[in-house]
Design a protein around this motif. Structure first.
Motif, mmCIF file in Angstrom:
data_model
loop_
_atom_site.group_PDB
_atom_site.id
_atom_site.type_symbol
_atom_site.label_atom_id
_atom_site.label_comp_id
_atom_site.label_asym_id
_atom_site.label_seq_id
_atom_site.Cartn_x
_atom_site.Cartn_y
_atom_site.Cartn_z
ATOM 1 N N ALA A 187 -25.809 -52.384 1.356
ATOM 2 C CA ALA A 187 -24.704 -53.276 1.018
ATOM 3 C C ALA A 187 -24.747 -54.561 1.850
ATOM 4 O O ALA A 187 -25.018 -54.523 3.038
ATOM 5 C CB ALA A 187 -23.376 -52.566 1.231
ATOM 6 N N GLY A 188 -24.440 -55.670 1.213
ATOM 7 C CA GLY A 188 -24.479 -56.982 1.858
ATOM 8 C C GLY A 188 -23.155 -57.448 2.416
ATOM 9 O O GLY A 188 -22.998 -58.635 2.718
ATOM 10 N N SER A 189 -22.185 -56.542 2.570
ATOM 11 C CA SER A 189 -20.894 -56.901 3.170
ATOM 12 C C SER A 189 -20.299 -55.673 3.842
ATOM 13 O O SER A 189 -20.636 -54.536 3.489
ATOM 14 C CB SER A 189 -19.921 -57.418 2.098
ATOM 15 O OG SER A 189 -19.519 -56.353 1.244
ATOM 16 N N LEU A 190 -19.414 -55.892 4.800
ATOM 17 C CA LEU A 190 -18.731 -54.764 5.439
ATOM 18 C C LEU A 190 -17.752 -54.095 4.479
ATOM 19 O O LEU A 190 -17.529 -52.884 4.554
ATOM 20 C CB LEU A 190 -17.984 -55.236 6.700
ATOM 21 C CG LEU A 190 -18.788 -55.232 8.002
ATOM 22 C CD1 LEU A 190 -17.952 -55.821 9.132
ATOM 23 C CD2 LEU A 190 -19.250 -53.818 8.370
ATOM 24 N N LEU A 191 -17.159 -54.886 3.584
ATOM 25 C CA LEU A 191 -16.255 -54.314 2.583
ATOM 26 C C LEU A 191 -16.910 -53.138 1.871
ATOM 27 O O LEU A 191 -16.278 -52.104 1.630
ATOM 28 C CB LEU A 191 -15.888 -55.393 1.554
ATOM 29 C CG LEU A 191 -14.934 -54.980 0.437
ATOM 30 C CD1 LEU A 191 -13.531 -54.790 0.970
ATOM 31 C CD2 LEU A 191 -14.923 -56.008 -0.700
ATOM 32 N N GLU A 192 -18.204 -53.322 1.541
ATOM 33 C CA GLU A 192 -18.925 -52.234 0.870
ATOM 34 C C GLU A 192 -19.334 -51.143 1.842
ATOM 35 O O GLU A 192 -19.147 -49.961 1.572
ATOM 36 C CB GLU A 192 -20.178 -52.796 0.173
ATOM 37 C CG GLU A 192 -19.853 -53.764 -0.957
ATOM 38 C CD GLU A 192 -21.050 -54.643 -1.295
ATOM 39 O OE1 GLU A 192 -21.918 -54.196 -2.063
ATOM 40 O OE2 GLU A 192 -21.111 -55.783 -0.780
ATOM 41 N N LEU A 193 -19.889 -51.539 3.021
ATOM 42 C CA LEU A 193 -20.370 -50.534 3.984
ATOM 43 C C LEU A 193 -19.234 -49.632 4.460
ATOM 44 O O LEU A 193 -19.443 -48.450 4.736
ATOM 45 C CB LEU A 193 -21.019 -51.213 5.197
ATOM 46 C CG LEU A 193 -22.387 -51.868 4.989
ATOM 47 C CD1 LEU A 193 -22.835 -52.546 6.274
ATOM 48 C CD2 LEU A 193 -23.432 -50.854 4.522
ATOM 49 N N SER A 194 -18.024 -50.184 4.567
ATOM 50 C CA SER A 194 -16.890 -49.402 5.068
ATOM 51 C C SER A 194 -16.020 -48.883 3.922
ATOM 52 O O SER A 194 -14.904 -48.413 4.160
ATOM 53 C CB SER A 194 -16.036 -50.264 6.019
ATOM 54 O OG SER A 194 -15.316 -51.244 5.287
#
Lengths: 431, 431
Positions: free
Chosen positions: A367-374
Motif C-alpha cells: 500500500a502507498g499510504s498509511l490509510l491503507e496500511l493501517s
C-alpha cells in the motif's frame, strides 16, 4: 525493441561514481533538475544533469545557453532536440570522451548544491490510476461497491494546487482544518489528526498543446518530458468532512513534495511493459487506445516508501521501509492520462505536472499510504523500534524512492523525495 | 462609514464620457486591466485603467514604470501603495486637473485596443458560495437532502484549471467527452449535449501569503485586489459521469472566461453590506468570523446573464437578458474564502483567482445557469424570438454583466464578460 546507444548497458563514464552498481545515476540515466550554490538567489536556478554523485552544469558544459527549464522542455525543444541533447551529454561523459576536461570543470558534487523544484509548475493535476488504492480506500467508505462505475472507463483526475508544491527536503507544518467527529453536532478547527503520505509519480509535460487541440494517443508521449517522485500529503480527517460534493481541497493543498530529478522517457525506454488490464474489463474507448500502448504503455518501476521517526533519528536508526509497489500496477498509462486530459481541448503547458495517484500494489503490504496500511487507522503499523503508527506524527520523515531494474540493463534510479512533518502552528487571532 | 474622496459622487472628470449616467466606468470606479494595440505581441501587455469609453495607459501617464500586473498587485504594492496610486489616477482625471494634458496623451479609445486577461493567473480555485445554486442543483440529484451537511460550516471549494482561463471575447469549441446515458451499458465519446454557463465573480489576489502562514479574517481583504466577472462554462453530461469521487474535471477545464477589468475593493466600498445568514443557521467558526465581516462582509452587486443566439445575430436582434441576481445572496463572504483557503497554510499568490461559484438568487428566475433555469433540462426556456434552450447551442454568445447602484453614489460597472460557443472539433485519429 532496439535502443539508441545512450542506453547501452556496457557504456561507462570516466566519472567513477557513475559506474557503481548501486548508483541511481549511471550514464544511462541522465535525469534533469535545477540546482544552485549556497548563497545564490532563487532566480538563479541552473539546469543540471545527475551523474553518479555529481551534477553536470549544462551551461558550463557548453550544452545550453540559459537556465530556463521550461524553455528547455517547451515546443522549441522537440523530441528530436531533446534526444540530440541527451546524446551530447552522454558523449561527453563517456570513457575516452575528448570533452572530458570541459565537462569535468562543469561538475559539482551533489552534496554541495541545493536542488529546487525541477521546473516551474503551471498547473498540477492529480489522477487516480492506482486501482488497488482506489479499491482499498473505496472499501473503507463503500464496502458493497468499492470501485465506482466510472473507474474502468474514465481516467479519474482532478486539479490540485500548484503554489504549494515544494522541493524535496522542504519541511511543512501539520495543517489546521475543520474536523467533525461522527457523533459531534459541529466541526472544530484543529490540527489534522490523520495526516498521511501518498506515494505517487509525477509526469512532467514538455511540448504544450494549444487550447482546443486534443493530443491523440499516438502523439501523447512526445508531449511528456519525464517522471519524478511525488508525495501528495493528505489530511484524511479534513478530507472526509470537506470532500463532498466537489472533491479534496484543504486536505491536500497545504503541501505536495516533488523529487529534484526528472527521469526522462528516453532513459525509461528499456523498462516499458504492456499494461495489465484484467480479462473481462472493458476495452479502453478508442481515444484511449493505441497499438503502442497495448504493447508497451506501462513502465516497470519499483516504488518504495521509507519512514524515519524522530525517535529513530535520535537513536541513530536509519529509515525503515514501509512498503514496495510497482508502477506497472497502475490501471491507466501516462499516454492515456495525456490523451484523456486534452480530449476536451484542455491545454497542457511545459512544466505542468500530472500525478499518477497513489500507487499501491495488489497485496496489503504494497500500500502507498498509511490509510491503507493501517486499515483506515484501525490497525496500527508496528515499526522495528517498537513505535506504532496509524497516521504520521510530528517529526516523521517520509522518503520515497524508485528504480528500474531489468536483466541486461543498467539500473535507473529516481533519487529521493523527502519531507518532514513539523508541528502545527498556532493560528493568529483564532480562539 | 466615511469614504475617501475618490468615491465622492460629485466628482467629475474632464473626460466627458466618464460623466455619463450609464457608464460602467465613472471616475469613482477606475478598474485595472491589461491591453495592447493591434500588432503588439502577447508579451507587450500594458496596464490600463478604464475611464468612460477610454483606457488610461498608466505608464504613458507617468504613474508606473512597468507593464507587470503581478508586480503592481504583489507585496511591494501594499494597500497603502494601491490607494496612493488610485488617488493619483483620480487626481489626474478630475475636472480642473493640472495633469490633463499629460493624461490626455495617455488615453486610447477602448474600441481601439485589445483587452487580455487582467493578469497572469497562477492558481484558480472555484468556490460554491451560491447557496441557492447549491440547493437547486442539489435537489436535482438528492431531492431529500439538497444541501450536504458540511455546506453551512465549510466554504466548499476545489481547484480549477488556470491554463484554460481565457479573456472575454475569446471563443471556444464545444468540448468532447465521455457521456453515459442512464440506460446505456457503456459511455461514448461525443460532443457535450448539455453545455452550460455559470455566472460567477472572480476574486483576484494581490498581496501573497507565505506557505504555512494563514491569513486571518482581519487581514483577508488586504490580500484582495478586486473583482472580475467569471463564466465557468460547464458540460453537465460530462460532469455527471466523471465527478465521483474527486470532483469536476474535464467538464470544466476546457475554458473559463474572465472579464478584462478588475474592479478594486476600494471602488466597491460604498456597496458593502452585512452578510445575510438566516436565523437558525450555525454561526461561522471563529476563524471565519470578524466584527467587520458581520457588519459589511458582503457586497451589493447586481449580476446579469444575457444570451444572443446565432439566429438573433442574423436577425439583428440584441442579446436577451436571461436572469438577474445579486452577490449579496452568497453564503460566504470573500474574506471568509481567503481565511478558509489559507487556514491550512496554503499559499495564495498575486494574480491567483478565486471564483465565487454560481451566484443564483432565491427565486427560480434568478438562476445563474441554464441547468437551473431549465430544471435540469426538463423545462426549456423560451426566448423572445421563439427559440428554446435547455442548454447552449453552437453559436450562442453568453454575456455576463454586473454593476453596483446605491442612492447617493455613482454607479460602478464591471463591463462585460462574453464568450461564444463554436462547434465541436473532429478528433484527430479517433474512430
Amino acid at each position: 525493441m532496439s535502443f539508441d546507444d545512450t542506453l547501452d548497458p556496457a557504456l561507462r563514464s570516466w566519472l567513477e561514481s557513475a559506474n557503481a552498481a548501486d548508483t541511481d545515476f549511471p550514464i544511462q540515466n541522465l535525469p534533469f533538475g535545477r540546482f544552485r550554490l549556497a548563497g545564490e538567489t532563487a532566480s538563479a536556478w541552473r539546469i543540471g544533469v545527475a551523474i553518479g554523485d555529481q551534477v553536470l552544469d549544462l551551461r558550463r558544459a557548453g550544452l545550453i545557453e540559459h537556465g530556463d527549464m521550461a524553455r528547455l522542455m517547451s515546443a522549441s525543444a522537440s523530441v528530436a532536440d531533446r534526444r540530440a541533447l541527451r546524446r551530447a551529454i552522454s558523449a561527453g561523459l563517456r570513457e575516452g570522451s575528448a570533452q572530458r576536461a570541459t565537462f569535468s570543470e562543469a561538475l559539482l558534487p551533489q552534496a554541495a548544491v541545493q536542488m529546487g523544484l525541477p521546473c516551474e509548475i503551471g498547473d498540477y493535476t492529480d489522477f487516480y490510476t492506482g486501482i488497488h488504492h482506489a479499491t482499498t480506500v473505496g472499501k473503507l467508505f463503500r464496502p458493497e461497491a468499492p470501485l465506482l462505475p466510472n473507474y474502468k472507463w474514465v481516467p479519474i483526475g482532478y486539479h490540485g494546487r500548484a503554489s504549494s508544491i515544494v522541493a524535496s527536503g522542504q519541511d511543512f507544518h501539520r495543517p489546521l482544518g475543520q474536523v467533525k467527529a461522527a457523533d459531534a453536532e459541529a466541526p472544530v478547527l484543529r490540527p489534522s489528526g490523520r495526516l498521511d503520505y501518498e506515494l505517487e509519480l509525477g509526469i512532467v509535460m514538455a511540448r504544450p498543446n494549444a487550447l482546443g487541440e486534443p493530443v491523440p494517443m499516438a502523439a501523447a508521449e512526445d508531449h511528456v518530458f519525464g517522471l519524478t517522485l511525488l508525495n501528495d500529503w493528505s489530511a484524511r480527517d479534513l478530507q472526509a468532512w470537506e470532500y463532498q460534493p466537489l472533491g479534496p481541497f484543504l486536505s491536500k493543498n497545504f503541501a505536495s513534495t516533488v523529487s529534484p530529478w526528472i527521469v526522462t522517457l528516453e532513459a525509461l525506454q528499456p523498462f516499458r511493459a504492456p499494461p495489465e488490464r484484467p480479462a473481462g474489463d472493458p476495452l479502453p474507448l478508442p481515444y484511449l487506445d493505441s497499438p503502442y500502448n497495448r504493447e508497451a504503455g506501462a513502465i516497470d518501476i519499483t516504488l518504495e516508501v521509507w519512514l524515519q521517526t524522530a525517535a529513530m533519528r535520535r537513536a541513530g536508526l536509519a529509515a525503515q521501509r514501509l512498503s514496495t509497489s510497482n508502477y506497472r500496477d497502475a490501471y491507466w498509462t501516462l499516454a492515456q492520462l495525456v490523451a484523456h486530459h486534452t480530449v476536451n481541448g484542455c491545454n497542457l503547458r511545459s512544466g505542468d505536472l500530472l500525478g499518477t495517484g497513489t500507487l499501491s500494489g495488489p497485496q496489503p503490504d504494497q500500500a502507498g499510504s498509511l490509510l491503507e496500511l493501517s486499515l483506515g487507522g484501525q490497525q496500527p503499523v508496528t515499526l522495528a523500534n517498537g513505535e506504532q503508527r496509524r497516521f504520521l506524527e510530528d517529526g516523521d520523515s517520509v522518503i520515497l524512492r524508485a528504480y528500474c531494474e531489468r536483466d541486461g540493463h543498467r539500473r535507473i534510479g529516481f533519487g529521493e523525495c523527502i519531507g518532514t512533518v513539523l508541528p502545527a502552528r498556532q493560528l493568529e487571532g483564532a480562539t
